[in-house]
Design a protein around this motif. Sequence first.
Motif, short mmCIF file in Angstrom:
data_model
loop_
_atom_site.label_atom_id
_atom_site.label_comp_id
_atom_site.label_asym_id
_atom_site.label_seq_id
_atom_site.Cartn_x
_atom_site.Cartn_y
_atom_site.Cartn_z
N ASP A 133 0.84 -1.21 0.00
CA ASP A 133 0.00 0.00 0.00
C ASP A 133 0.87 1.25 0.00
OD1 ASP A 133 -2.26 -1.47 -0.11
OD2 ASP A 133 -2.75 -1.31 2.03
N GLU A 134 1.96 1.20 0.76
CA GLU A 134 2.87 2.36 0.78
C GLU A 134 3.47 2.57 -0.62
OE1 GLU A 134 4.20 1.77 5.42
OE2 GLU A 134 5.56 1.17 3.80
N ALA A 135 3.82 1.44 -1.26
CA ALA A 135 4.39 1.56 -2.62
C ALA A 135 3.36 2.17 -3.57
CB ALA A 135 4.82 0.19 -3.13
N ILE A 136 2.10 1.68 -3.46
CA ILE A 136 1.05 2.23 -4.33
C ILE A 136 0.90 3.73 -4.08
CG2 ILE A 136 -1.43 2.24 -4.85
CD1 ILE A 136 -1.47 -0.75 -4.25
N ALA A 137 0.86 4.10 -2.78
CA ALA A 137 0.67 5.52 -2.44
C ALA A 137 1.81 6.36 -3.03
CB ALA A 137 0.60 5.70 -0.93
N ALA A 138 3.05 5.84 -2.87
CA ALA A 138 4.20 6.62 -3.38
C ALA A 138 4.12 6.75 -4.91
CB ALA A 138 5.50 5.93 -2.98
N SER A 139 3.84 5.60 -5.55
CA SER A 139 3.81 5.58 -7.01
C SER A 139 2.72 6.50 -7.55
CB SER A 139 3.52 4.17 -7.47
OG SER A 139 4.45 3.79 -8.42
N VAL A 140 1.50 6.32 -6.99
CA VAL A 140 0.36 7.10 -7.45
C VAL A 140 0.59 8.59 -7.17
CG1 VAL A 140 -2.08 7.60 -6.99
CG2 VAL A 140 -1.32 5.25 -7.38
N GLY A 141 1.16 8.87 -5.97
CA GLY A 141 1.43 10.27 -5.62
C GLY A 141 2.35 10.91 -6.66
N MET A 142 3.40 10.17 -7.02
CA MET A 142 4.34 10.72 -8.00
C MET A 142 3.67 10.88 -9.37
SD MET A 142 7.08 11.91 -8.88
CE MET A 142 8.52 11.69 -7.87
N TYR A 143 2.90 9.79 -9.71
CA TYR A 143 2.20 9.83 -11.01
C TYR A 143 1.32 11.07 -11.09
CZ TYR A 143 -0.97 8.32 -14.77
OH TYR A 143 -1.70 8.26 -15.92
N VAL A 144 0.54 11.31 -10.02
CA VAL A 144 -0.41 12.43 -10.02
C VAL A 144 0.33 13.77 -10.08
CG1 VAL A 144 -2.14 13.64 -8.64
CG2 VAL A 144 -2.28 11.17 -8.94
N SER A 145 1.43 13.85 -9.29
CA SER A 145 2.11 15.14 -9.30
C SER A 145 2.73 15.41 -10.68
CB SER A 145 3.14 15.24 -8.18
OG SER A 145 4.31 14.60 -8.58
#
Length: 548
Positions: A133-145
């Motif tokens: 979940d942390e990996a998803i959050a980091a990945s998605v956060g970067m993707y969105v930014s």
Amino acid sequence: MTIDPQVIHSEPHVALGSLLQRDVSVLIDRWQRRALEEQPQARRVHQDILMDRLTNFLWELGRSLAESQEPETSTHCTTALEHGEQRWQAGWSLPEVVRDYQILRLVLLEYLDEILDRPLTSREAMAIHLALDEAIAASVGMYVSQREEALLRMERERAEQEKKREETVVVALREADYRKNEFLAVLGHELRNSLAPILNAVEVLRLAGSNEGAIQQVRDLIERQARQMARLVDDLLDLTRITLGKVELRKECLDLATAIAQAVEASGPLIQVLNHRLSIHLPTEPLWLEADRTRLVQMITNLLNNAAKYTDPGGQIWLTGERIGQEAVIRVRDTGIGIPPEMLSRIFDIFTQVDRTSGRTQGGVGIGLTLVKKLVEMHGGSVEAHSGGPGQGSEFVVRLPALPVHSSSPPSGTAVLPKAASTRHVLIIEDNPDGRETMQALLKLWGHRVEAAEDGQGGVAMALASNPQVALIDLGLPRWDGYEVAKKLRASLGQNIYLVAMTGFGQAEDRRRTLEAGFDAHLVKPVDMDELARLLTDLPQATPEQET
Ligand code: ADP
């Protein structure tokens, strides 16, 4: 039971972590295959650019599980950030990114289940879920930014483009406004230039009493100035009507040579006054076009007048008409003042004049070439200007679609000027060399036998020697004018010769005068070539002495 992520993080799962680190390549293989099945659109990323990152990511995930790292320092999250960035750049959608991690989760759980040969404990499962979940959050956060940045960038670029477009429009509007103001000033100036002599002339008329000579002179002046103003107003109205799409072409099938002859006649006086030499090259065969005769003549006349106006007296003008492939190409070249390179395309813009101060414009206000361009385009053609620069002369080239070549007859089914049904023996008496030569060339093209004389005496001598059927006589000849020539020819040849007057005056009074002087017909200059052709066709047959 309360589940505290901090606590889960603090519990190391060394066996699990080591297993993941050991079997990275097996896991990647399974992840890739499953992802390929489920998300075929996104596969290219698995297959090439992300492979190194995936290896790294799984290895770091193993380390996070084995070493009980703090969430902020979890190295697998750093790699997941890179993932997010790469997947944005590779064009994945957000659901594809999330789904990819979900696939990994399934692959991991299945694999561990299989390899450990026991069910995962709930703490182990929780640790895996949390890490993922942390990996998803980091990945998605970067993707969105990344996406937001890109959107911002696009927004900025769009705003910049919009601003540039607005600036261009403003500049164009300012330019148009400036040209309009200049135009109004020039128009006012030109109108005043014509009005002032007219007003003076009225004063002269008042004082002239019965002085016929003075009255005649002033009448000519008023006529000249009024014609000048009428031409200006006509051009302006024409341009407005064309711009509003209100001009319809009355197309007919015509021979380019006939239009060129009419244009030469119209421009002849100006060319002559300025003492220019005009060389005309016409094709030896008729060059058929589908065009509006009046408009075609107007285009060529405009170009010829410009060549005359923008060339110092005594210059040379060439007018050429030829067929090149499917096109009729008309060239008007002069040895005049030339055009600076930066103005070559702009001179076709409305109200544009290269040099307003030179006094060369001779009643023009910068709309002649705009009219030419619009008329040429309405005919499906193009026009361009060439010049080596100031002092190097100019050339204007008009290209119009030509009708297919026909050996001797005009294209069928069209209302055209017939080539002469029977050959006539014609004498032209005209002092304007351009008018004389083009008419001679044209009548020859129509198949007539043509002679030409440049003054009345020569004309009468020629007529007495060769006994022509028709004499086309300019009224404004030097020494013996047209009336006198007609009188002499009638006296010597009686009704054996058909006398045609050519003159710029076409009022009923003018026609009555020519008929009284013994002429059989009256043609107004510029001579309408259709009318001339009809006149020659309708003539009675030649007497045996006149047979050629
Ligand atoms: P006008 O002659 O009334 O000014 P035009 O639209 O016919 O307007 O021509 C626009 C400008 O192009 C002219 O003012 C002149 O500066 C330039 N021009 C046109 N024809 C020629 C030519 N043959 N040689 C040099 N300059 C020309």
